[in-house]
Design a protein around this motif. Structure first.
Motif, PDB file in Angstrom:
ATOM      1  N   ARG A   4     -18.510  -5.347 -26.063  1.00  0.00           N
ATOM      2  CA  ARG A   4     -17.064  -5.444 -25.928  1.00  0.00           C
ATOM      3  C   ARG A   4     -16.343  -4.863 -27.145  1.00  0.00           C
ATOM      4  O   ARG A   4     -15.347  -4.178 -27.031  1.00  0.00           O
ATOM      5  N   LYS A  28     -16.419  -1.217 -26.859  1.00  0.00           N
ATOM      6  CA  LYS A  28     -15.440  -0.731 -25.883  1.00  0.00           C
ATOM      7  C   LYS A  28     -14.077  -0.601 -26.540  1.00  0.00           C
ATOM      8  O   LYS A  28     -13.360   0.361 -26.312  1.00  0.00           O
ATOM      9  N   ILE A  56     -12.954  -3.779 -12.836  1.00  0.00           N
ATOM     10  CA  ILE A  56     -12.425  -4.227 -14.126  1.00  0.00           C
ATOM     11  C   ILE A  56     -13.526  -4.813 -15.005  1.00  0.00           C
ATOM     12  O   ILE A  56     -13.272  -5.354 -16.072  1.00  0.00           O
ATOM     13  N   PHE A  57     -14.774  -4.683 -14.519  1.00  0.00           N
ATOM     14  CA  PHE A  57     -15.900  -5.331 -15.197  1.00  0.00           C
ATOM     15  C   PHE A  57     -16.040  -4.816 -16.629  1.00  0.00           C
ATOM     16  O   PHE A  57     -16.231  -3.623 -16.858  1.00  0.00           O
ATOM     17  N   GLY A  58     -15.941  -5.711 -17.582  1.00  0.00           N
ATOM     18  CA  GLY A  58     -16.023  -5.313 -18.980  1.00  0.00           C
ATOM     19  C   GLY A  58     -14.649  -5.080 -19.584  1.00  0.00           C
ATOM     20  O   GLY A  58     -14.485  -5.089 -20.789  1.00  0.00           O
ATOM     21  N   HIS A  90     -12.066  -6.803 -18.085  1.00  0.00           N
ATOM     22  CA  HIS A  90     -11.335  -7.859 -17.390  1.00  0.00           C
ATOM     23  C   HIS A  90     -10.480  -8.695 -18.320  1.00  0.00           C
ATOM     24  O   HIS A  90      -9.569  -9.364 -17.875  1.00  0.00           O
ATOM     25  N   ASP A  91     -10.775  -8.679 -19.617  1.00  0.00           N
ATOM     26  CA  ASP A  91      -9.963  -9.523 -20.500  1.00  0.00           C
ATOM     27  C   ASP A  91      -8.893  -8.711 -21.223  1.00  0.00           C
ATOM     28  O   ASP A  91      -8.289  -9.170 -22.181  1.00  0.00           O
ATOM     29  N   LYS A 120     -10.131 -15.383 -16.240  1.00  0.00           N
ATOM     30  CA  LYS A 120     -11.218 -14.549 -16.745  1.00  0.00           C
ATOM     31  C   LYS A 120     -12.449 -15.398 -17.089  1.00  0.00           C
ATOM     32  O   LYS A 120     -13.556 -14.914 -17.048  1.00  0.00           O
ATOM     33  N   TYR A 162     -14.307 -15.702 -13.908  1.00  0.00           N
ATOM     34  CA  TYR A 162     -14.855 -14.372 -13.660  1.00  0.00           C
ATOM     35  C   TYR A 162     -16.129 -14.159 -14.470  1.00  0.00           C
ATOM     36  O   TYR A 162     -17.157 -13.723 -13.954  1.00  0.00           O
ATOM     37  N   GLU A 163     -16.055 -14.532 -15.746  1.00  0.00           N
ATOM     38  CA  GLU A 163     -17.224 -14.330 -16.606  1.00  0.00           C
ATOM     39  C   GLU A 163     -18.366 -15.254 -16.208  1.00  0.00           C
ATOM     40  O   GLU A 163     -19.533 -14.859 -16.212  1.00  0.00           O
ATOM     41  N   TYR A 172     -24.255  -6.253 -20.437  1.00  0.00           N
ATOM     42  CA  TYR A 172     -23.755  -4.871 -20.506  1.00  0.00           C
ATOM     43  C   TYR A 172     -22.241  -4.843 -20.694  1.00  0.00           C
ATOM     44  O   TYR A 172     -21.706  -4.030 -21.429  1.00  0.00           O
ATOM     45  N   ALA A 173     -21.549  -5.779 -20.007  1.00  0.00           N
ATOM     46  CA  ALA A 173     -20.087  -5.781 -20.076  1.00  0.00           C
ATOM     47  C   ALA A 173     -19.574  -6.563 -21.272  1.00  0.00           C
ATOM     48  O   ALA A 173     -18.379  -6.778 -21.410  1.00  0.00           O
ATOM     49  N   GLY A 174     -20.487  -7.004 -22.141  1.00  0.00           N
ATOM     50  CA  GLY A 174     -20.063  -7.731 -23.331  1.00  0.00           C
ATOM     51  C   GLY A 174     -19.704  -9.174 -23.065  1.00  0.00           C
ATOM     52  O   GLY A 174     -18.962  -9.790 -23.820  1.00  0.00           O
ATOM     53  N   ILE A 175     -20.221  -9.725 -21.959  1.00  0.00           N
ATOM     54  CA  ILE A 175     -19.970 -11.137 -21.655  1.00  0.00           C
ATOM     55  C   ILE A 175     -21.166 -11.938 -22.148  1.00  0.00           C
ATOM     56  O   ILE A 175     -22.304 -11.612 -21.822  1.00  0.00           O
TER      57      ILE A 175
END
Lengths: 506, 373
Positions: free
Chosen positions: A332, A335, A362-364, A366-367, B230, B233-234, B247-250
């Motif tokens: 993140r 990004k 919006i994956f990644g 989304h915040d 969110k 969502y996470e 991968y998405a930084g979660i």
């Protein structure tokens, strides 16, 4: 003339829109070692899975000893004397060798004197071919090389006359490879027929007497091994097919953006997969990484994108250190610095297939605003944005509320690309952008990547498709066994040269 | 071979989410009827008694809603964790400890204005329940200890801890039984009969109280949390595909802990109903199995608040109607209704997919035929 032991005529097989095998003809003579060679995704494994009864061909015929047969399951193939040793072994780890071999045939053998008989038969087989296996050993105690022998023994015990080996050396050490080749030669001497699927030219030259080359689902050539050379095979394998023409402007190379110093990375099994790699990427440049799958590209991309820890060495982005063995920025944070990543394996990593399309779009991100404000998702914005990008990237069907797994592979890939490119990243890491994607979408995806480059992004492109690397990259590096074995400006470089580097020959 | 392959995208939502659960429920009830018959009673009479007991008179209906309240909390608790693919079997223990939170807040802060005491007590219940879930969550995310195992163990630990406290620390010293003193009457949550008294309707005692509204609010809260924020969502991303989440930084660690704490907190709210609303003191063993039944409620409700509400209501009917049956039919003991619950859990949980392929393919074929015609 004797009819060949195995004859395939006009075999066709497609998975959805992808045609994995097109009008394949193949003749294999008894008592030979026959090589089938081709790049990843050329359709070798599919073809052999058809012969072994795992898949059914859409059309075409299979003859064994001149007699047409119908293979509906592996059992049919076994009855017809076909055995297959898969890349991933099909053994029960906590059973003994003997138990594994009689598994599936235990109805008649598991109890009483027949078991003893089975054991004697197997011991005889072991002796004939020098297997050197303890039948009472537990599989989990055996090395990979021995497990493979158990698979071969299993096929032989079930009466295999034709033995298919799918990339048998991929998991072996060089010494184990030598042992395996010895066994295969003695099998041939006893009159067995062996089909060797591989992408390694050395093995073909070493072992086979005949070789067939596949490319993009088609059989492009047959020859006697003694009449050919590694170079010639590499050429056939990679092909001189017309490159997809991509309009590419003259490179406007800017400053260095991404810098990797002496990087080593381990995989989940603690095996070092990236070995002391150095590279630099400048803005306005596409750097292509060519190489056969599994030579460290995956781990390299994962380390660069902040998913995987670095073992040693460091990574710098815009002159700032983002990773070394002690710290790494998570995806993140990267990004936010302007790094986007299209992962190699979209199912495993790039998407959540149970999510709706708009959730994946919006994956990644989304915040970030406007998709969410103070932790609450802004559905209106997300839907608007989804409709917009799905139109722009021509994602079909254009329905943001559809569950992602219902989209085709190409459209799933477009969902990922639109998400990652939409933010106009300064650095873009791309792995296999067109894997399983149809031709129309490939051109579209390539054009997008070129546009990004012309806008000044630094792009790292890893692909097993040489055509793709050659038509897009400004500079090409080749990875083999975790190391960079060659670096070339993309001028006057031939696919043949790269093919040899990729196979670890040159 | 019954390998029916159904194209999931063609199955209408109401088939998977309404028809299939109803078929499973019907089967469970049919088998239960067989048990009743074997026990020597008339199953149809038993059904009539259940319906009368849970709907037939106001007090009975109030009891039904009181049970429903508890099942909503524990059902939601399981569902929230499940969206992160965590099986929180520890609702029972988390509810128990949640009750401790309610009591400690209420007894120590009873001098504050009453609505504030209520709010703080609700908060206390949530916090204590969440804290009890935090430990297994931490062990799961950092050490890989599976929550199924640890939460079960934590139920036993909670039980032992509470017995110790109730016997040696917070027992009402004027009593021999292991329970605390009663909370001061002015901070009790208003009961249903108090409300109806205002409206001039006089009804007999029932345990239904204001917590029912809290349960309804919790349904909205969970729906909003899981699908509109969110965080939800996470959590769902981690639950569906951990690799992709990374991968998405979660962070999977963070989300495992958040999901478990919210889950534990919701289970803890059961303490509000039981202690602030009904008995006004902590009694040994007050969660009485609601935590476990909540698992079945969530499974039956397909982990969605819209499903959990009717599922909780159904179990409320069974609890209330069941006690009516055991009262009227001497051959049916209350253990029989434990068996009925077991059958429902079996059919809607463990055997959930027993008939799903057949039912779904039946409807897919039927609907396609209609389209073709």
């Amino acid at each position: 003339m004797v009819s060949p032991i195995l004859e395939l005529t006009n075999i066709n097989k497609s998975f959805g829109h992808v045609q994995a095998n097109k009008n394949i003809n193949l003749k294999i003579n008894k008592g030979t070692i026959h090589g089938i060679i081709g790049e990843n995704g050329a359709g070798k494994s599919t073809l052999m899975s058809i012969v072994f009864g795992l898949y059914q061909a859409n059309s075409g015929s299979i003859k064994i000893n001149g007699k047409e047969i119908n293979l509906r399951s592996p059992r049919d193939s076994i009855i017809n004397g076909i055995g297959m040793v898969h890349q991933h072994f099909m053994l029960v780890e906590n059973f003994t060798v003997l138990e594994n071999i009689i598994l599936g045939f235990e109805g008649e053998t598991v109890f009483g004197e027949k078991l003893q008989k089975a054991k004697e038969d197997l011991e005889k087989l072991c002796q004939t071919y020098n297997f050197n296996i303890d039948l009472d050993a537990t599989i989990s105690d055996l090395s990979v090389g021995f497990r493979q022998r158990v698979e071969i023994l299993k096929s032989l015990y079930r009466g295999a006359e034709i033995l298919i080996l799918d990339e048998p050396t991929g998991v072996l050490t060089p010494q184990e490879v030598d042992e395996l080749f010895k066994i295969l030669r003695s099998l041939k001497d006893e009159g067995k027929t062996i089909v060797l699927i591989t992408h390694k030219l050395i093995e073909i030259m070493d072992l086979t007497s005949e070789v067939s080359v596949m490319r993009q689902g088609e059989m492009v050539g047959h020859t006697k091994t003694e009449d050919t050379s590694k170079e010639q095979l590499a050429e056939m394998m990679v092909g001189r097919s017309v490159l997809l023409r991509v309009d590419k402007k003259e490179i406007k190379k800017g400053e260095t953006i991404f810098k990797v110093n002496n990087l080593s990375v381990k995989d989940d099994l603690d095996v070092t997969r990236v070995k002391d790699v150095n590279l630099e990427i400048c803005s306005g440049e596409i750097l292509g990484i060519a190489g056969v799958t599994g030579n460290g590209q995956t781990e390299l991309l994962e380390a660069l994108s902040g998913i995987r820890k670095v073992e040693s060495g460091s990574i710098e982005l815009f002159g700032e250190k983002i990773s070394d063995q002690n710290n790494f920025l998570n995806p993140r944070m990267l990004k936010e610095k302007g790094l986007a990543h299209v992962p190699e394996d979209r199912q495993r990593m790039g998407l959540i297939s149970d999510f709706k399309a708009h959730e994946n779009l919006i994956f990644g991100y989304h915040d970030q605003e406007p998709y969410s404000k103070s932790a609450i998702l802004n559905n209106k914005e997300i839907t608007e944005y989804s409709n917009k990008v799905m139109q722009e990237y021509d994602v079909r069907p254009n329905s943001p509320n559809l569950i992602t797994s219902n989209f085709s592979g190409g459209n799933q890939q477009k969902i990922i690309l639109s998400r990652e490119l939409n933010e106009n990243p300064k650095v873009l890491l791309v792995g296999q952008p067109t894997r399983g994607v149809d031709i129309g979408a490939i051109e579209f995806i390539h054009q997008r990547l070129i546009d990004m480059r012309d806008k000044g992004a630094a792009i790292l492109l890893a692909s097993v498709e040489l055509d793709e690397i050659l038509s897009l990259s400004d500079r090409i590096i080749v990875m083999f066994d975790g190391k960079i074995v060659g670096e070339k400006e993309n001028k006057n470089v031939t696919d043949r040269e790269l093919g040899l580097l990729m196979a670890g020959v040159a | 071979m019954s390998n029916i392959v159904v194209d999931k995208s063609k199955v209408p939502w109401w088939v998977s989410n309404v028809i299939v659960p109803l078929v499973n429920l019907t089967l469970a009830l049919l088998v239960s009827g067989l048990f009743v018959f074997i026990a020597g009673e008339n199953p149809i009479e038993a059904v009539k008694l259940i319906i009368y007991g849970s709907f037939g008179y106001i007090q009975g209906f109030a009891y039904t809603l009181y049970y429903t309240t508890n099942f909503i909390f524990t059902g939601l608790a399981f569902a929230v964790a499940f969206h992160c693919r965590l099986f929180n079997i520890g609702g029972e223990g988390q509810a128990y400890i949640g009750g401790l939170g309610v009591f400690l807040v209420a007894i120590n802060l009873s001098f504050l204005p009453v609505p504030i005491v209520w709010l703080l007590a609700i908060f206390g219940a949530f916090l204590f329940g969440a804290a009890w879930a935090y430990i297994p969550a931490y062990l799961q995310s950092k050490r890989g200890s599976h929550v199924v195992i640890t939460t079960i163990m934590f139920n036993f630990i909670a039980s032992s801890l509470m017995i110790f406290l109730l016997v040696d620390v917070i027992r009402d010293t004027n009593q021999m039984a292991p329970h605390t003193v009663k909370l001061p009457e002015e901070i009790w949550l208003p009961s249903f009969e108090a409300f109806s008294g205002i409206l001039g309707i006089k009804i007999r005692y029932s345990p239904l109280n204001l917590t029912f509204l809290l349960a309804i609010a919790s349904l909205f809260f969970v729906w909003f949390l899981v699908w509109k924020t969110k965080w939800g969502y996470e959590m769902r991303a981690v639950g569906h595909n951990t690799q992709a989440a990374i991968y998405a930084g979660i962070s999977p660690h963070k989300n495992i802990i958040i999901a478990m704490c919210i889950s534990g907190g919701l289970a803890g709210l059961l303490g509000v109903n039981e202690i602030l609303g009904v008995s006004h003191k902590i009694q040994a063993g007050f969660p009485a199995g609601y935590g476990f039944t909540g698992i079945a409620v969530a499974l039956m409700g397909r982990n969605h608040p819209i499903g959990i509400l009717p599922a909780a209501f159904l179990f409320g009917i069974l609890y209330q109607g069941g006690s009516e049956v055991t009262f009227e039919m001497p051959n049916i003991t209350r253990y029989m209704f434990v068996a009925v619950q077991g059958l429902i859990i079996l059919f809607s949980g463990a055997l959930e997919n027993l008939f799903r392929p057949q039912i779904e393919s039946f409807f897919v074929r039927r609907l396609n035929r209609e389209v073709n015609v």
